[in-house]
Design a protein around this motif. Structure first.
Motif, PDB file in Angstrom:
ATOM      1  N   UNK A 257       0.787  -1.166   0.051  1.00 45.51           N
ATOM      2  CA  UNK A 257      -0.024   0.227   0.081  1.00 45.51           C
ATOM      3  C   UNK A 257       0.846   1.366   0.028  1.00 45.51           C
ATOM      4  N   UNK A 258       1.898   1.265   0.759  1.00 43.07           N
ATOM      5  CA  UNK A 258       3.016   2.405   0.691  1.00 43.07           C
ATOM      6  C   UNK A 258       3.525   2.329  -0.631  1.00 43.07           C
ATOM      7  N   UNK A 259       3.958   1.477  -1.161  1.00 42.24           N
ATOM      8  CA  UNK A 259       4.742   1.589  -2.488  1.00 42.24           C
ATOM      9  C   UNK A 259       3.597   2.111  -3.636  1.00 42.24           C
ATOM     10  N   UNK A 260       2.401   1.874  -3.595  1.00 38.65           N
ATOM     11  CA  UNK A 260       1.276   2.325  -4.250  1.00 38.65           C
ATOM     12  C   UNK A 260       0.990   3.667  -4.112  1.00 38.65           C
ATOM     13  N   UNK A 261       0.821   4.179  -2.851  1.00 36.77           N
ATOM     14  CA  UNK A 261       0.993   5.557  -2.585  1.00 36.77           C
ATOM     15  C   UNK A 261       2.025   6.594  -2.864  1.00 36.77           C
ATOM     16  N   UNK A 262       3.218   5.935  -2.882  1.00 30.61           N
ATOM     17  CA  UNK A 262       4.242   6.633  -3.373  1.00 30.61           C
ATOM     18  C   UNK A 262       4.425   6.614  -4.838  1.00 30.61           C
ATOM     19  N   UNK A 263       4.099   5.615  -5.289  1.00 37.33           N
ATOM     20  CA  UNK A 263       3.845   5.718  -7.043  1.00 37.33           C
ATOM     21  C   UNK A 263       3.031   6.646  -7.680  1.00 37.33           C
ATOM     22  N   UNK A 264       1.653   6.655  -6.834  1.00 39.40           N
ATOM     23  CA  UNK A 264       0.864   7.624  -7.318  1.00 39.40           C
ATOM     24  C   UNK A 264       1.316   9.071  -6.994  1.00 39.40           C
ATOM     25  N   UNK A 265       1.652   9.285  -5.917  1.00 37.13           N
ATOM     26  CA  UNK A 265       2.169  10.571  -5.431  1.00 37.13           C
ATOM     27  C   UNK A 265       3.492  10.849  -6.236  1.00 37.13           C
ATOM     28  N   UNK A 266       4.299  10.165  -6.646  1.00 37.46           N
ATOM     29  CA  UNK A 266       5.666  10.454  -7.319  1.00 37.46           C
ATOM     30  C   UNK A 266       5.529  11.111  -8.610  1.00 37.46           C
ATOM     31  N   UNK A 267       4.207  10.650  -9.386  1.00 32.56           N
ATOM     32  CA  UNK A 267       4.013  11.327 -10.825  1.00 32.56           C
ATOM     33  C   UNK A 267       3.678  12.724 -10.630  1.00 32.56           C
ATOM     34  N   UNK A 268       3.025  13.347  -9.438  1.00 31.01           N
ATOM     35  CA  UNK A 268       2.858  14.626  -9.371  1.00 31.01           C
ATOM     36  C   UNK A 268       4.045  15.574  -8.885  1.00 31.01           C
ATOM     37  N   UNK A 269       4.895  14.923  -8.035  1.00 34.65           N
ATOM     38  CA  UNK A 269       6.018  15.677  -7.536  1.00 34.65           C
ATOM     39  C   UNK A 269       7.450  15.376  -8.241  1.00 34.65           C
ATOM     40  N   UNK A 270       7.565  15.354  -9.589  1.00 33.84           N
ATOM     41  CA  UNK A 270       8.818  15.281  -9.976  1.00 33.84           C
ATOM     42  C   UNK A 270       9.832  16.106  -9.891  1.00 33.84           C
TER      43      UNK A 270
END
Length: 67
Positions: A36-49
């Motif tokens: 779940x943490x990896x999924x959240x980081x993956x989703x959030x990572x696209x916005x904050x490149x």
């Protein structure tokens, strides 16, 4: 039929712990938490490149063409 009472859920929980064991349940919970943490980081990572880092002391400008 209705919903199950708390006693039904406690009996189910005891049976699950007897079948799988507490160590295996803890490992499964940890793995699900990491997923779940990896999924959240993956989703959030696209916005904050992050932008391309510029070395300190360098001036970053666009050169104009001489006409």
């Amino acid at each position: 039929m209705g919903s199950f009472s708390i006693w039904h859920w406690l009996i189910v929980l005891v049976i699950v712990m007897l079948v799988f064991g507490t160590k295996k349940l803890g490992n499964m919970g940890s793995d699900i938490g990491k997923a779940v943490k990896g999924f959240k980081d993956g989703v959030k990572g696209d916005e904050e490149k992050p932008t391309t880092p510029v070395a300190p002391g360098t001036i970053d400008v666009d050169a104009k063409e001489k006409k």
